[in-house]
Motif scaffolding. Sequence first.
Motif, PDB file in Angstrom:
ATOM      1  N   LEU A 202     -26.164  -4.279 -22.101  1.00  0.00           N
ATOM      2  CA  LEU A 202     -24.697  -4.150 -22.197  1.00  0.00           C
ATOM      3  C   LEU A 202     -24.277  -2.731 -22.549  1.00  0.00           C
ATOM      4  CD1 LEU A 202     -23.879  -7.473 -24.115  1.00  0.00           C
ATOM      5  CD2 LEU A 202     -23.468  -6.994 -21.680  1.00  0.00           C
ATOM      6  N   VAL A 203     -24.999  -2.103 -23.484  1.00  0.00           N
ATOM      7  CA  VAL A 203     -24.667  -0.734 -23.893  1.00  0.00           C
ATOM      8  C   VAL A 203     -24.735   0.201 -22.687  1.00  0.00           C
ATOM      9  CG1 VAL A 203     -25.531   1.262 -25.187  1.00  0.00           C
ATOM     10  CG2 VAL A 203     -25.297  -0.944 -26.326  1.00  0.00           C
ATOM     11  N   GLU A 204     -25.766   0.021 -21.862  1.00  0.00           N
ATOM     12  CA  GLU A 204     -25.917   0.915 -20.718  1.00  0.00           C
ATOM     13  C   GLU A 204     -24.828   0.680 -19.668  1.00  0.00           C
ATOM     14  OE1 GLU A 204     -29.214   2.494 -17.538  1.00  0.00           O
ATOM     15  OE2 GLU A 204     -29.890   1.116 -19.111  1.00  0.00           O
ATOM     16  N   TRP A 205     -24.528  -0.579 -19.398  1.00  0.00           N
ATOM     17  CA  TRP A 205     -23.483  -0.856 -18.402  1.00  0.00           C
ATOM     18  C   TRP A 205     -22.112  -0.421 -18.902  1.00  0.00           C
ATOM     19  CZ3 TRP A 205     -23.792  -1.231 -13.501  1.00  0.00           C
ATOM     20  CH2 TRP A 205     -24.916  -1.789 -12.888  1.00  0.00           C
ATOM     21  N   ASN A 206     -21.908  -0.431 -20.216  1.00  0.00           N
ATOM     22  CA  ASN A 206     -20.614  -0.010 -20.757  1.00  0.00           C
ATOM     23  C   ASN A 206     -20.285   1.434 -20.361  1.00  0.00           C
ATOM     24  OD1 ASN A 206     -18.243  -0.378 -22.617  1.00  0.00           O
ATOM     25  ND2 ASN A 206     -19.270   1.290 -23.696  1.00  0.00           N
ATOM     26  N   LYS A 207     -21.306   2.250 -20.154  1.00  0.00           N
ATOM     27  CA  LYS A 207     -21.091   3.649 -19.756  1.00  0.00           C
ATOM     28  C   LYS A 207     -20.457   3.747 -18.367  1.00  0.00           C
ATOM     29  CE  LYS A 207     -25.182   5.068 -22.373  1.00  0.00           C
ATOM     30  NZ  LYS A 207     -26.613   5.442 -22.241  1.00  0.00           N
ATOM     31  N   TYR A 208     -20.575   2.667 -17.594  1.00  0.00           N
ATOM     32  CA  TYR A 208     -20.067   2.674 -16.213  1.00  0.00           C
ATOM     33  C   TYR A 208     -18.798   1.844 -16.049  1.00  0.00           C
ATOM     34  CZ  TYR A 208     -24.608   4.659 -14.952  1.00  0.00           C
ATOM     35  OH  TYR A 208     -25.715   5.469 -14.853  1.00  0.00           O
ATOM     36  N   ILE A 209     -18.197   1.464 -17.157  1.00  0.00           N
ATOM     37  CA  ILE A 209     -17.111   0.483 -17.082  1.00  0.00           C
ATOM     38  C   ILE A 209     -15.872   1.005 -16.353  1.00  0.00           C
ATOM     39  CG2 ILE A 209     -15.905   0.926 -19.271  1.00  0.00           C
ATOM     40  CD1 ILE A 209     -16.205  -2.266 -19.613  1.00  0.00           C
ATOM     41  N   ASP A 210     -15.706   2.328 -16.322  1.00  0.00           N
ATOM     42  CA  ASP A 210     -14.551   2.903 -15.619  1.00  0.00           C
ATOM     43  C   ASP A 210     -14.912   3.426 -14.235  1.00  0.00           C
ATOM     44  OD1 ASP A 210     -12.688   2.413 -17.684  1.00  0.00           O
ATOM     45  OD2 ASP A 210     -13.413   4.172 -18.781  1.00  0.00           O
ATOM     46  N   HIS A 211     -16.134   3.177 -13.792  1.00  0.00           N
ATOM     47  CA  HIS A 211     -16.584   3.636 -12.480  1.00  0.00           C
ATOM     48  C   HIS A 211     -15.770   2.919 -11.403  1.00  0.00           C
ATOM     49  CE1 HIS A 211     -19.184   4.525  -9.082  1.00  0.00           C
ATOM     50  NE2 HIS A 211     -19.970   5.271  -9.851  1.00  0.00           N
ATOM     51  N   GLU A 212     -15.278   3.678 -10.426  1.00  0.00           N
ATOM     52  CA  GLU A 212     -14.360   3.095  -9.426  1.00  0.00           C
ATOM     53  C   GLU A 212     -15.026   2.049  -8.536  1.00  0.00           C
ATOM     54  OE1 GLU A 212     -12.941   6.265  -7.004  1.00  0.00           O
ATOM     55  OE2 GLU A 212     -14.920   6.795  -6.205  1.00  0.00           O
ATOM     56  N   ARG A 213     -16.339   2.090  -8.422  1.00  0.00           N
ATOM     57  CA  ARG A 213     -17.021   1.121  -7.554  1.00  0.00           C
ATOM     58  C   ARG A 213     -17.745   0.042  -8.348  1.00  0.00           C
ATOM     59  NH1 ARG A 213     -18.290   5.875  -5.173  1.00  0.00           N
ATOM     60  NH2 ARG A 213     -20.496   5.735  -5.781  1.00  0.00           N
ATOM     61  N   ILE A 214     -17.402  -0.081  -9.634  1.00  0.00           N
ATOM     62  CA  ILE A 214     -18.002  -1.125 -10.462  1.00  0.00           C
ATOM     63  C   ILE A 214     -16.889  -1.968 -11.091  1.00  0.00           C
ATOM     64  CG2 ILE A 214     -19.398  -1.602 -12.522  1.00  0.00           C
ATOM     65  CD1 ILE A 214     -20.976   0.941 -11.895  1.00  0.00           C
ATOM     66  N   MET A 215     -17.001  -3.271 -10.951  1.00  0.00           N
ATOM     67  CA  MET A 215     -16.031  -4.183 -11.558  1.00  0.00           C
ATOM     68  C   MET A 215     -16.771  -5.145 -12.479  1.00  0.00           C
ATOM     69  SD  MET A 215     -13.797  -7.174  -9.723  1.00  0.00           S
ATOM     70  CE  MET A 215     -13.655  -8.714 -10.624  1.00  0.00           C
ATOM     71  N   MET A 216     -16.248  -5.337 -13.670  1.00  0.00           N
ATOM     72  CA  MET A 216     -16.852  -6.273 -14.615  1.00  0.00           C
ATOM     73  C   MET A 216     -16.061  -7.573 -14.656  1.00  0.00           C
ATOM     74  SD  MET A 216     -17.341  -6.217 -18.677  1.00  0.00           S
ATOM     75  CE  MET A 216     -16.304  -7.662 -18.851  1.00  0.00           C
ATOM     76  N   ILE A 217     -16.777  -8.680 -14.671  1.00  0.00           N
ATOM     77  CA  ILE A 217     -16.128  -9.978 -14.852  1.00  0.00           C
ATOM     78  C   ILE A 217     -16.988 -10.781 -15.819  1.00  0.00           C
ATOM     79  CG2 ILE A 217     -17.300 -11.190 -12.930  1.00  0.00           C
ATOM     80  CD1 ILE A 217     -14.428 -12.398 -12.323  1.00  0.00           C
ATOM     81  N   SER A 218     -16.376 -11.613 -16.628  1.00  0.00           N
ATOM     82  CA  SER A 218     -17.159 -12.385 -17.589  1.00  0.00           C
ATOM     83  C   SER A 218     -17.311 -13.831 -17.123  1.00  0.00           C
ATOM     84  CB  SER A 218     -16.521 -12.348 -18.983  1.00  0.00           C
ATOM     85  OG  SER A 218     -15.384 -13.185 -19.042  1.00  0.00           O
ATOM     86  N   TYR A 219     -18.426 -14.408 -17.515  1.00  0.00           N
ATOM     87  CA  TYR A 219     -18.715 -15.819 -17.246  1.00  0.00           C
ATOM     88  C   TYR A 219     -17.596 -16.689 -17.801  1.00  0.00           C
ATOM     89  CZ  TYR A 219     -21.470 -20.189 -17.498  1.00  0.00           C
ATOM     90  OH  TYR A 219     -21.931 -21.478 -17.373  1.00  0.00           O
ATOM     91  N   MET A 230     -11.905 -15.387  -8.771  1.00  0.00           N
ATOM     92  CA  MET A 230     -12.282 -15.158  -7.373  1.00  0.00           C
ATOM     93  C   MET A 230     -11.290 -14.234  -6.680  1.00  0.00           C
ATOM     94  SD  MET A 230     -13.912 -18.717  -5.936  1.00  0.00           S
ATOM     95  CE  MET A 230     -12.384 -19.636  -6.028  1.00  0.00           C
ATOM     96  N   LYS A 231     -10.031 -14.337  -7.034  1.00  0.00           N
ATOM     97  CA  LYS A 231      -9.026 -13.445  -6.437  1.00  0.00           C
ATOM     98  C   LYS A 231      -9.267 -11.994  -6.853  1.00  0.00           C
ATOM     99  CE  LYS A 231      -5.300 -16.793  -5.721  1.00  0.00           C
ATOM    100  NZ  LYS A 231      -3.969 -17.280  -6.152  1.00  0.00           N
ATOM    101  N   ARG A 232      -9.671 -11.796  -8.096  1.00  0.00           N
ATOM    102  CA  ARG A 232     -10.008 -10.450  -8.564  1.00  0.00           C
ATOM    103  C   ARG A 232     -11.200  -9.898  -7.787  1.00  0.00           C
ATOM    104  NH1 ARG A 232     -11.848  -9.723 -14.153  1.00  0.00           N
ATOM    105  NH2 ARG A 232     -11.783  -7.544 -13.510  1.00  0.00           N
ATOM    106  N   ILE A 233     -12.211 -10.747  -7.596  1.00  0.00           N
ATOM    107  CA  ILE A 233     -13.418 -10.330  -6.871  1.00  0.00           C
ATOM    108  C   ILE A 233     -13.072 -10.007  -5.414  1.00  0.00           C
ATOM    109  CG2 ILE A 233     -15.658 -11.132  -6.010  1.00  0.00           C
ATOM    110  CD1 ILE A 233     -15.808 -12.852  -8.635  1.00  0.00           C
ATOM    111  N   ALA A 234     -12.276 -10.866  -4.796  1.00  0.00           N
ATOM    112  CA  ALA A 234     -11.887 -10.654  -3.396  1.00  0.00           C
ATOM    113  C   ALA A 234     -11.123  -9.335  -3.239  1.00  0.00           C
ATOM    114  CB  ALA A 234     -11.034 -11.828  -2.910  1.00  0.00           C
ATOM    115  N   ALA A 235     -10.232  -9.043  -4.172  1.00  0.00           N
ATOM    116  CA  ALA A 235      -9.473  -7.785  -4.112  1.00  0.00           C
ATOM    117  C   ALA A 235     -10.407  -6.586  -4.245  1.00  0.00           C
ATOM    118  CB  ALA A 235      -8.408  -7.761  -5.213  1.00  0.00           C
ATOM    119  N   PHE A 236     -11.390  -6.693  -5.122  1.00  0.00           N
ATOM    120  CA  PHE A 236     -12.337  -5.600  -5.362  1.00  0.00           C
ATOM    121  C   PHE A 236     -13.140  -5.293  -4.105  1.00  0.00           C
ATOM    122  CE2 PHE A 236     -16.717  -4.482  -6.954  1.00  0.00           C
ATOM    123  CZ  PHE A 236     -16.414  -3.196  -7.391  1.00  0.00           C
ATOM    124  N   PHE A 237     -13.603  -6.341  -3.417  1.00  0.00           N
ATOM    125  CA  PHE A 237     -14.421  -6.133  -2.223  1.00  0.00           C
ATOM    126  C   PHE A 237     -13.591  -6.011  -0.934  1.00  0.00           C
ATOM    127  CE2 PHE A 237     -17.815  -8.045  -4.938  1.00  0.00           C
ATOM    128  CZ  PHE A 237     -18.737  -7.013  -4.832  1.00  0.00           C
TER     129      PHE A 237
END
Length: 319
Positions: A202-219, A230-237
């Motif tokens: 988690l610490v390592e991925w947190n460094k990329y949280i603002d990366h324009e090609r990375i989207m975080m979603i929680s379980y 799913m709508k958020r994911i669809a918009a991202f892709f």
Amino acid sequence: MEGGREPSVWSKRQESCKMPLQGEKVSPEDWLFSYKGVLYPAKVTSPETFEALKSFEARSDDMILAGYPKSGTNWLGQILRELESTDAKYTEEEMKERINEENKLKTFPRLEFGDPGIYERMKKLPSRRIIVTHLPPHLLPPSILQSKAKVLLLVRNPKDTAVSYYHFYNNMPVLPSFASWDEYFPAFMNGKVTWGSYFDHLVEWNKYIDHERIMMISYEELKEDQVLGMKRIAAFFGFSLCEEDFARIAEKTTFQAMKAKSKETHGNFGDILFQKGVVGSWRDLFSKAQNEEMDQKFEECLGGTKLAAKMKYDVYCKA
């Protein structure tokens, strides 16, 4: 995307992952190996595969799903496949072709699984490829973060993740068992489990949280409102789906629906991969001291971070 790939893949995998015979001595190195200080299951990958992975060539339209083990990647992976295939409107012939090419890989679909030749075979997969991995950024092949490929990062509250991983460890033939929860807990906390420390992940991925090609979603947010997630994911892709599509996919990919079909899609491992799928089951196993230990560890590692805020630790992990 309908099931069609997994049964043959899993049946092959089950043949090579049988438990040792009773009384047969198994040394730790038969179960696990260490790569860059982290343990991995020797039955499904190898140091040579990790070395070969460095040369993996990402495509600009690859969809990468990253998540620590037992954070929900089987569930979200199926959701993503359904979203992608609905957007692509594949013909029946195209769908068969995709399934056939994936079956030729002869391994369970995780980027770090298989023999070193897997990445050469993956070049034959038709676009858009959906690639699932449990790896943190520093172990991903450089081409993934250097290309225009998009990464969907899945996170789950660490207490439920720990409990789910404990049951997984004790049920999965490719992993050694723990005698008790109390024996397992310090191993999880200290990263002495396969794929290492969830906190480091988690610490390592947190460094990329603002990366324009990375989207975080929680379980947890997917469990709360799957259609919204799913709508958020669809918009991202950049998928284009209608309300009816989202409703149909949501119904088809509830945890209960996938668990009911798990024998068909994942063979005898279905019950292992799809356990309870609920939020808050950690309360059944955590002692007061273990609760406090994890709260403190999470605060030390991730307190005040954007990732922690998105995970809503205080909502899902406070006794």
